[in-house]
Design a protein around this motif. Structure first.
Motif: not given
Lengths: 95, 489
Positions: B71-72, B100-103, B109-114, B228-235
């Motif tokens: 978040e943020g 693009p017209t898509y993500n 995944n990153l946006f969904d995690d804030g 570690a925090i970022l990979l958890k959200s990306m994967a």
């Protein structure tokens, strides 16, 4: 193996990249530099070794053969250089 | 509030939760920092309006007690990742104007995690390069300089914008992609942490394709915990990428226990290459000593086919690239240069749109795949790849993780390396990992004699990123790498 200038012209044609005649000798040298370096692989006996086909052993994913996406032609042609009524426009290909 | 840009992601998380500052304040601090750092050329598209909008949503979530894992957190996104309505060109002229017209799944995944996106980051064109000198948008500058020198240095590549931005604190973390070393090499050259996870861990959907059997996304971050925090959200598992693996994504942060007692660490003799600077050899020995002091057992191992990985890579990667880049034809997106007929339009478009290095690789790839040469080159290279993979499999009978240098040298100056093969040698320690599909992490471990960052690489078993993070975290603590580039910009 190495490439000559005719081969450079031929692969440029296959790759659909216009190469100016003046660039051909330099490209010939650069490509041969890379190909010569790659020749190192001939030292390795790979006779009984199967080529790698997948990085991670896994079953090929399959899904039902049905339409799962689509219905937005405006999005599809949105980035085209030229489009008309949901179609991509290209130079005339049939006389 | 410039001190806000000093905070790591783990600290941002705590600070936002404790209402010490708002996501809007944090994002504004980064937007100001980016404006003051344009000389680095790390961002090729800034998206402050989008960032402020996302930050406002984050503040609302925080106020409602609905904060998500990132978040943020303000991030930079490599230009290779599709982001809806935003510049996505793989830093190539041929994708001129493409929005693009898509993500991409990783971006979604990153946006969904804030996460908050600050902009798109510079890179080598189509991720082909080790110095960020092939971008259509110009060179990225490394915030680091040699001690007492004002000569500009490269940040490495291809994720050079990501590495430079993380090192200069103009994002809290960044996405990268790694086909032959493009996350780990720039991380090493900028004193940042970069991990290429196991092939299949992150979805490739929506990432501009370079070499599909090698490409993998991962984060570049300020420390191991942030990575570690970022990979958890990306994967994630993504049905839209047939090679994305359907396996649960562990909580990587939980693996940072500080305990590596009994761990077996392999040191491969083949990585001691001719002409390697003594300071890199010394750092490598130091790294092994740190791990040993923490209770790990250091074991000498052999990976006999190491030296063939790079030449085999320069068959496989260009071959796959020549096929992937066939789609840029001036019809569906990007640049179109007119011609007398359809074929000359293709040829003119691709000649004007692709830079020299991309053209060279497409030509090599076309040649090795052409009639009569396929077996001698491509199939041969894939057989070598099986041998490289087998080397690692045999090593895993003896060890849990492998320690190597990350790069053969510290950062160099733009224009210093002009011979393509010499440039390719920058990836000599990283490329084996891509060829075998394994995870690898680069950790800043010390400074060169000239005061530039040097990295060590840890290689892990497939899908065992947890052991990599755990070991990297211990090594990071012992290295105590706290050096920062002087702010000259």
């Amino acid at each position: 193996m190495s490439v000559d200038q005719d081969t450079v012209r031929k692969i440029a044609r296959l790759a659909r990249i216009k190469v100016d005649e003046a660039e051909v000798p330099q490209l010939e040298g650069e490509l041969n530099g890379i190909l010569k370096w790659i020749e190192m692989l001939n030292e390795v006996d790979t006779g009984n070794i199967a080529p790698m086909t997948s990085v991670v052993a896994m079953d090929m994913k399959k899904r039902d053969d049905e339409v799962t996406d689509g219905g937005y032609p405006a999005d599809i042609v949105k980035n085209a250089a030229e489009s008309d009524d949901g179609f991509f426009m290209v130079p005339k290909v049939v006389e | 509030m410039s001190h806000l840009t000093e905070l790591k992601i783990s600290e941002i998380r705590d600070g936002l939760a404790g209402r010490e500052f708002s996501a809007a304040e944090l994002t504004d601090a980064y937007i100001n920092a980016i404006e003051g750092s344009r000389v680095l050329n790390a961002y090729i598209a800034e998206t402050p309006d989008l960032a402020r909008e996302q930050a406002a949503q984050s503040d609302k979530r925080l106020a409602d007690g609905e904060a998500r894992p990132l978040e943020g957190v303000p991030l930079g996104i490599k230009d290779l990742f599709a982001v809806n309505g935003v510049h996505t060109q793989a830093c190539s002229h041929i994708l001129d104007g493409f929005k693009p017209t898509y993500n991409a799944t990783v971006a979604a995944n990153l946006f969904d995690d804030g996460a908050v996106m600050l902009g798109k980051l510079n890179m080598d064109e189509f991720a082909m390069g080790s110095s960020n000198e092939t971008s259509y948008y110009g060179n990225v500058i490394n915030p680091w300089r040699r001690e007492g020198s004002n000569v500009a240095l490269v940040p490495g590549g291809s994720s050079g914008g990501s590495a430079s931005a993380v090192a200069a604190h103009i994002c809290a973390g960044a996405t990268g992609t790694d086909t032959g070393g493009s996350i780990r090499q720039p991380a090493a050259l900028t004193g940042t942490v970069g991990i290429k996870p196991t092939y299949g861990r992150c979805s490739r959907w929506g990432i501009v394709a370079f070499a599909s059997s090698l490409d993998q996304a991962g984060p570049i971050a300020r420390d191991v915990r942030d990575a570690a925090i970022l990979l958890k959200s990306m994967a994630s598992h993504d049905p839209r990428d047939t090679t994305s693996v359907n396996a649960a994504v562990p909580d990587y942060e939980a693996s940072l226990t500080g305990d590596i007692r009994g761990l077996k660490v392999g040191v491969p003799k083949e990585y001691r290459v001719d002409g390697m600077p003594e300071e890199i050899d010394r750092l490598w020995e130091q790294g092994a000593a740190w791990l040993k002091d923490r209770g790990a057992e250091v074991v000498d191992i052999s990976l006999p086919h190491t030296k063939y990985a790079l030449p085999a890579y320069y068959i496989v990667a260009p071959a796959e690239a020549s096929s992937n880049l066939a789609r840029y034809d001036g019809v569906r997106y990007g640049l179109r240069v007119p011609g007398d007929d359809l074929v000359s339009m293709y040829e003119n478009t691709r000649a004007a749109g692709f830079g020299k290095e991309v053209q060279r690789r497409v030509l090599i790839g076309t040649y090795v795949l052409s009639a009569g040469y396929y077996d001698a080159y491509y199939v041969k290279a894939q057989r070598i790849r099986s041998l490289i993979k087998r080397d690692f499999e045999e090593a895993w009978n003896k060890v849990d993780v492998i320690l190597t240098p990350a790069t053969p040298s510290p950062a160099f100056a733009p224009g210093e390396i002009t011979d393509p093969v010499q440039m390719y040698l920058n990836d000599v320690f990283t490329v084996t990992v891509n060829m075998a599909g394994l995870p690898g992490i680069s950790v800043p471990a010390g400074l060169s004699g000239g005061g530039l960052p040097l990295g060590l690489q840890l290689i892990g078993k497939a899908f065992d990123e947890e052991t990599l993070f755990r070991t990297a975290h211990v090594m990071e603590a012992d290295a105590g790498f706290t050096a920062r580039p002087d702010k000259w910009w």
